[in-house]
Each structure stands twice: as structure tokens, then as C-alpha cells.
Design an enzyme around this catalytic site. Structure first.
Site, PDB file in Angstrom:
ATOM      1  N   SER A 199       0.862  -1.179   0.000  1.00 51.59           N
ATOM      2  CA  SER A 199       0.000   0.000   0.000  1.00 51.59           C
ATOM      3  C   SER A 199       0.898   1.228   0.000  1.00 51.59           C
ATOM      4  O   SER A 199       2.057   1.141   0.437  1.00 51.59           O
ATOM      5  CB  SER A 199      -0.844  -0.002   1.275  1.00 51.59           C
ATOM      6  OG  SER A 199      -1.518   1.226   1.435  1.00 51.59           O
ATOM      7  N   TYR A 217      -2.734  -0.850  10.767  1.00 52.63           N
ATOM      8  CA  TYR A 217      -2.658  -1.153   9.335  1.00 52.63           C
ATOM      9  C   TYR A 217      -1.304  -0.727   8.769  1.00 52.63           C
ATOM     10  O   TYR A 217      -0.638  -1.496   8.071  1.00 52.63           O
ATOM     11  CB  TYR A 217      -3.796  -0.447   8.596  1.00 52.63           C
ATOM     12  CG  TYR A 217      -3.802  -0.709   7.107  1.00 52.63           C
ATOM     13  CD1 TYR A 217      -4.082  -1.976   6.607  1.00 52.63           C
ATOM     14  CD2 TYR A 217      -3.520   0.313   6.195  1.00 52.63           C
ATOM     15  CE1 TYR A 217      -4.079  -2.231   5.236  1.00 52.63           C
ATOM     16  CE2 TYR A 217      -3.527   0.071   4.829  1.00 52.63           C
ATOM     17  CZ  TYR A 217      -3.803  -1.197   4.353  1.00 52.63           C
ATOM     18  OH  TYR A 217      -3.800  -1.440   3.008  1.00 52.63           O
TER      19      TYR A 217
END
Ligand SMILES: NC(=O)c1ccc[n+]([C@@H]2O[C@H](COP(=O)([O-])OP(=O)(O)OC[C@H]3O[C@@H](n4cnc5c(N)ncnc54)[C@H](OP(=O)(O)O)[C@@H]3O)[C@@H](O)[C@H]2O)c1
Length: 272
Positions: free
Chosen positions: A132, A145
Site C-alpha cells: 500500500s 494497518y
């Protein structure tokens, strides 16, 4: 012989879009997911649906074995399964912290570890890890996360050295904001209203970041980047894709940290 791709988390979003693109391109696709019985969208003669939960080692072993029996060999692994925990760190239970890492980090490592003997035997293979932009930069409320995706970045970058001489490539795809179930049913949103000091901050920042999710790019954009990583023949490691990956990552490299943090705050803390 057709090439074969093995995908985790192919039941929705980026994983499903990747499965569809590889099928369209004539690949064999081992589309793995937690509940293949529910799958209604993916179809095709070159498709094999397999049950795989990245937190269940037995299911990983069985799915890899079945895919090899069915298609003869696997050429590309896409480690895509993952989700985001969002909220104030103090509110998360130890179980929630572990689940984030069990899925995004240890699950991805376990699938990789179980695939490597096959790639090593064949003296080739490509591992594509869906990280990501959140593995290179951070935003508030995503501490779990981000730490999981930073771990994926470090793991992948180090691994690419030791596998290079074995003919095995490692690629990292770094999506920006993509419109998928990531921001809805998949999200683990946590709050504890007893932690009063955080409430205004949480609501303001959550509203700002959540609204950017609804304006994200389509998962097909990421599927194309994954396909490129699988087929471009290069030794390139990283594939940033989708806004704001294209401008935010270069900015992170260019600017002094304090300037960069000020830009992030002016966006995500708007209205504080
Ligand atoms: N959307 C974004 O903005 C964005 C940005 C950067 C990176 N990413 C990354 O892209 C990847 C795919 O996410 P997405 O955006 O496509 O979201 P999504 O639509 O929610 O898809 C997530 C997929 O992961 C699967 N999954 C979750 N836990 C699993 C487990 N334990 N075992 C196997 N599969 C599991 C889900 O399966 P179920 O259907 O069973 O829940 C689903 O197929 C994730 O790694 C995510 O972190 C997304």
C-alpha cells in the site's frame, strides 16, 4: 502451456479484479478465498476456485497442492488478502492487534513460505505482494494497518535479494486509495467512547479519510499494475498505482519530514 497465477483474497476488490484480468489474458487462475462456495462472479474454463484463509496454514498447504495438481505448475503468486484496522490505538484489544498482523503479515509470509519450494524447484516464479502507499507513508488512526504494511514492504525488499539468484522475482504493488470493500465491510473500525480525549479527533479524521475512500480509483487500475508486474520481464521492485500514490510517494522523498507531516495534517485533520 498457459501460465498460472495463484491469488489470495480473490473474492472481492483488487483480488477479484486481478483474477478477471488474468483470465481475460488467457492465464490459468487459481482464485483462492475464504468462502469459495459463495463466489458468483468469477467464471471461466481456466478458473479454479480454492478455499484458502491466510491465517490457516492447512488451507494454504491444501490450496497450493490442489492448484499444482490441477494446472501442473504455478508461475505467479499474488499475496493480496488483507484488511485495514482503523481507530485509536488504545481502544484495540490484543486479539484485534494480532488479527491484523496474522492476516496482513504472517499470513502473507506463510503463503510465501509454502510457495517457495515449488518456485525453487522450477528455478523461477514471481511473488507479487500487495502492500500500500500506507507501507511508505502514514495517516492518523491507521497505526495497526500501517505497521502491517510497513512490515510487508521491509519483508519484500529484503527477500528480493536472496531470491534473485534463484530466478525468483519479488514485486511490491503499492495502491493508493481504491474503491473496494476495504472501506466498508472489510474494515475493522474500533472506538471506545470512554476514552473521551480522543473523540473529537477520531470523528473529524475518520470522516475526512473515509470520504476519500468513496472517491477512490477502481480496483481494475491496480489489477493492470499487478499484471504489468507479472509480465514486464523487468527486475523492478515497486509499482505504485492510483492516486495519491503517484504524487504522495515522490513528495515523501523530496520534502523534509516536518513539511510532509504538515501537508498530511492539513488534509486529514481538516475541521479539527
Ligand atoms: N482499497 C484500498 O484503498 C487499498 C489501498 C492499498 C492497499 N490495499 C490492499 O489491497 C488488498 C486487497 O484489498 P481490497 O481493497 O481489494 O479490499 P476488499 O475488497 O475488502 O478485499 C479484501 C480481500 O481480502 C480477503 N481476506 C481478508 N482476510 C482474509 C483471510 N484471513 N484469508 C483470506 N482472505 C482474506 C477478503 O476476503 P473475504 O471476502 O472473505 O472477506 C477479500 O477477498 C489488501 O491487502 C489491502 O490492504 C487496498
Amino acid at each position: 502451456m498457459n501460465k498460472t497465477v495463484f491469488i489470495t483474497g480473490a473474492s472481492s476488490g483488487i483480488g477479484r479484479a486481478a483474477a478477471q484480468l488474468f483470465l481475460q489474458q488467457g492465464w490459468n487462475v487459481a482464485a483462492t478465498m475464504r468462502t469459495p462456495d459463495k463466489e458468483k462472479v468469477l467464471t471461466g474454463a481456466n478458473l479454479k476456485l480454492l478455499q484458502l484463509d491466510v491465517t490457516d496454514s492447512n488451507s494454504i498447504e491444501a490450496a497450493i497442492r490442489e492448484a499444482i495438481v490441477h494446472f501442473g505448475q504455478i508461475d505467479v503468486l499474488i499475496n493480496n488478502a488483507g484488511y485495514g484496522s482503523v481507530g485509536i490505538f488504545e481502544a484495540f484489544t490484543p486479539e484485534q492487534i494480532h488479527r491484523q498482523f496474522d492476516t496482513n503479515v504472517f499470513g502473507l509470509m506463510n503463503v510465501t513460505a509454502q510457495m517457495l519450494p515449488h518456485f525453487r524447484k522450477n528455478k523461477r516464479g514471481t511473488i507479487i505482494n500487495v502492500a500500500s502507499i500506507g507501507g511508505k507513508v502514514t495517516f492518523p488512526l491507521y497505526s495497526l494497518y500501517h505497521s502491517s504494511k510497513w512490515a510487508v514492504e521491509g519483508f519484500s525488499e529484503s527477500l528480493h535479494y536472496e531470491l534473485r539468484n534463484l530466478g525468483i522475482k519479488v514485486k511490491i504493488v503499492e495502491p493508493g486509495v481504491i474503491k473496494t470493500d476495504f472501506y466498508s465491510r472489510s474494515q475493522d473500525m474500533i472506538n471506545d467512547e470512554n476514552l473521551e480525549e480522543y473523540q473529537h479527533y477520531l470523528k473529524t479524521v475518520f470522516n475526512n479519510t473515509q470520504s476519500s475512500g468513496t472517491n477512490g480509483e477502481s480496483p481494475e487500475v491496480v489489477a493492470k499494475a499487478i499484471y504489468k508486474a507479472a509480465t514486464d520481464g523487468s527486475k523492478k521492485l515497486r509499482y505504485p498505482v492510483g492516486s495519491p500514490a503517484n504524487w504522495l510517494l515522490p513528495l515523501r522523498k523530496l520534502l523534509p519530514e516536518s513539511w510532509f507531516f504538515a501537508i498530511v495534517r492539513s488534509n486529514v485533520e481538516k475541521g479539527l
